[in-house]
Design an enzyme around this catalytic site. Sequence first.
Site, short mmCIF file in Angstrom:
data_model
loop_
_atom_site.label_atom_id
_atom_site.label_comp_id
_atom_site.label_asym_id
_atom_site.label_seq_id
_atom_site.Cartn_x
_atom_site.Cartn_y
_atom_site.Cartn_z
CG ASP A 1 -41.76 31.04 -63.48
OD1 ASP A 1 -40.77 30.80 -63.00
OD2 ASP A 1 -42.13 32.12 -64.38
CE LYS B 1 -40.52 35.23 -64.87
NZ LYS B 1 -40.96 34.80 -63.88
P1 ATR Z 1 -43.00 38.99 -63.84
O1 ATR Z 1 -42.97 38.73 -65.06
O2 ATR Z 1 -41.96 38.37 -63.36
O3 ATR Z 1 -44.47 38.67 -63.25
P2 ATR Z 1 -43.72 41.97 -64.13
O4 ATR Z 1 -44.40 41.55 -65.42
O5 ATR Z 1 -42.95 42.98 -64.08
O6 ATR Z 1 -42.87 40.53 -63.45
O7 ATR Z 1 -44.77 41.94 -62.96
C1 ATR Z 1 -44.80 42.41 -61.82
C2 ATR Z 1 -46.21 42.73 -61.10
O8 ATR Z 1 -45.62 43.42 -60.08
C3 ATR Z 1 -47.02 43.54 -62.00
O9 ATR Z 1 -48.23 43.03 -61.86
C4 ATR Z 1 -47.09 44.84 -61.42
O10 ATR Z 1 -48.33 45.64 -61.54
P3 ATR Z 1 -48.45 46.60 -62.71
O11 ATR Z 1 -49.07 45.46 -63.82
O12 ATR Z 1 -49.30 47.45 -62.45
O13 ATR Z 1 -47.08 46.99 -63.24
C5 ATR Z 1 -46.63 44.51 -60.05
N1 ATR Z 1 -46.07 45.79 -59.10
C6 ATR Z 1 -44.51 45.94 -59.27
N2 ATR Z 1 -44.29 47.03 -58.59
C7 ATR Z 1 -45.45 47.53 -57.92
C8 ATR Z 1 -45.92 48.38 -56.97
N3 ATR Z 1 -45.20 49.30 -56.54
N4 ATR Z 1 -47.28 48.25 -56.61
C9 ATR Z 1 -48.42 47.57 -57.10
N5 ATR Z 1 -47.79 46.43 -58.08
C10 ATR Z 1 -46.47 46.58 -58.20
#
Ligand code: ATR
Length: 289
Positions: free
Chosen positions: A111, A75
Amino acid sequence: MFDQLKNSTRTNIICIFGHPIQHSMSPIMHNVAFKDLGLDYVYIAIDIAPNNLKQAFDVVRALDIKGANITVPHKETTLKYVDEISPLARRIGAINTIKNENGRLIGRNTDASGAKKALKEANININGKNIMIIGAGGAARALAHSFIEEVNNLVIINRTSDRGKTLATELTKVYHKEVLYKKFDNKIFEEMLPSIDILVNTTTIGMFPNILLSPIPKNYLHEDLTVFDIIYNPLETQLMKYASEKGCRVLGGLDMLIYQGISSFEWWTNKTPNIELMKRSVLNEFVVK
Ligand code: ATR
């Protein structure tokens, strides 16, 4: 899905780009709505790894794909690859919908309005509340920007400090209201959750296929908390189960999915889809067959 195509030389293609994408219910609900309105459109899910995203948008132009939804994790990066960005999507820093207007790709964010409408329909009032958002990706950006002016306090929790800090700093600057950032850690949940009214999970923790995971252990939740998990697959995440067991008010991501999808659909087609039909089509997918 393809039984609905009317004229294979003119069918309008809409797609969704994500990575992973197998959890997505968007093809189901959009294809049902296209068929219901007799529109010669088809909606296809495509798994695009981050380093192929630029080429994916070249393909959108080359194939005259009429529109797209953009989901995890693209995104924010998508801002670089479109020709025009709506003021709201630019302010949020994330795009979840693209429209192809004669080869020009325009990006919007639906969103933010989708989440607000879902909360409103569920009678969850954010006004004057203390809110914790877990995650700092595209979805978190949309929600944080749309909540900030109404809430009392907003705290952003994220695993990656740079990303969390950047979002909190940006919100503080744009809205002249201090937004805290804290690193994702059980100690922080233990310390801060007692003073939080609404907890919003925007991370992918607990999403299909990892349905047994929860971003927060059950014992840190409390009955005065409202928990909004924007995941819709599964319909009830592990976090939502814990929250219900603790007596919290709970909202899942299905309505946000539907409302953001309706805004995208209306933009692509200039037609209003049948909301109940879209919702039922997604719910049907969860019925054990
Ligand atoms: P979107 O654009 O749909 O919000 P994204 O940019 O991939 O998707 O964001 C996903 C969020 O989930 C991020 O904040 C990610 O944290 P990071 O910035 O540290 O990557 C968080 N996230 C995903 N898996 C995670 C995990 N196992 N533990 C903690 N945070 C997680």
